[in-house]
Design a protein around this motif. Structure first.
Motif, PDB file in Angstrom:
ATOM      1  N   ALA A  35       2.088 -34.314 -19.051  1.00 38.33           N
ATOM      2  CA  ALA A  35       2.079 -35.750 -18.742  1.00 38.33           C
ATOM      3  C   ALA A  35       0.644 -36.281 -18.768  1.00 38.33           C
TER       4      ALA A  35
ATOM      5  N   SER B 229       2.366 -44.234 -18.513  1.00 40.91           N
ATOM      6  CA  SER B 229       2.039 -42.810 -18.536  1.00 40.91           C
ATOM      7  C   SER B 229       1.183 -42.400 -17.341  1.00 40.91           C
TER       8      SER B 229
ATOM      9  N   LEU C 207       3.429 -42.179 -14.447  1.00 43.27           N
ATOM     10  CA  LEU C 207       4.247 -40.989 -14.655  1.00 43.27           C
ATOM     11  C   LEU C 207       3.523 -39.720 -14.200  1.00 43.27           C
TER      12      LEU C 207
ATOM     13  N   LEU D  86       5.036 -37.534 -11.276  1.00 41.79           N
ATOM     14  CA  LEU D  86       5.412 -36.139 -11.539  1.00 41.79           C
ATOM     15  C   LEU D  86       4.694 -35.183 -10.602  1.00 41.79           C
TER      16      LEU D  86
ATOM     17  N   LEU E  71      12.377 -40.083 -13.340  1.00 29.67           N
ATOM     18  CA  LEU E  71      11.274 -39.606 -14.170  1.00 29.67           C
ATOM     19  C   LEU E  71      11.747 -39.139 -15.546  1.00 29.67           C
TER      20      LEU E  71
ATOM     21  N   ALA F   6      11.945 -42.216 -17.573  1.00 27.90           N
ATOM     22  CA  ALA F   6      10.634 -42.715 -17.997  1.00 27.90           C
ATOM     23  C   ALA F   6      10.094 -41.902 -19.176  1.00 27.90           C
ATOM     24  N   VAL F   7      10.286 -40.604 -19.119  1.00 29.45           N
ATOM     25  CA  VAL F   7       9.858 -39.754 -20.238  1.00 29.45           C
ATOM     26  C   VAL F   7      10.678 -40.093 -21.482  1.00 29.45           C
TER      27      VAL F   7
END
Length: 142
Positions: free
Chosen positions: A71, A94, A97, A101, A123, A126-127
């Motif tokens: 990430a 990002s 994120l 994470l 999450l 989002a990825v």
């Protein structure tokens, strides 16, 4: 927004500006894909644990560090894409994120399972947004 191939002042196909933008987007695409694969592995390892393979929990924990590192790499590549004329929105997404994470990893280590699973679901989404844009989005400049 226009395609990087049509960017004013880019000097046409093969110019340094266009080549740099394409290279940055290719790095982003690779990093986002690796991140998505690692996240899918996380889901599979969690499912294995819940299905009774208790060794999966240790691998799930080890893979969490890989996910956070990927990430972070993806965040760096979104900055490169932005610096070569790409859109801004992937950069904050990002960066958030990465932080989320890391928090997700800490929640898992603390065994706060209900929040860990709920946040993990968000999450993964989002990825999915990042990797979908990496493959279906256009190399654009704003």
């Amino acid at each position: 927004m226009t395609d990087v191939r049509e960017r004013p002042g880019a000097g046409g196909a093969g110019s340094a500006g266009t080549t740099g933008a394409r290279r940055a987007f290719a790095f982003f695409r690779g990093a986002a894909t690796l991140l998505a694969l690692a996240v899918l592995a996380q889901v599979g390892l969690a499912a294995g644990y819940l299905g009774g393979d208790y060794d999966s929990l240790e691998r799930h924990g080890a893979n969490a560090g890989i996910v956070v590192a990927l990430a972070l790499l993806t965040s760096v590549t979104t900055v490169l894409v932005r610096r070569t004329g790409g859109p801004l929105w992937p950069v904050p997404l990002s960066l958030v994120l990465v932080l989320a994470l890391f928090g997700e990893m800490m929640l898992g280590m603390a065994r706060v399972v209900a929040v860990h699973v709920a946040l993990g679901t968000v999450l993964v989404s989002a990825v999915a947004v990042l990797v979908t844009w990496a493959w279906l989005g256009r190399e654009t400049v704003s």
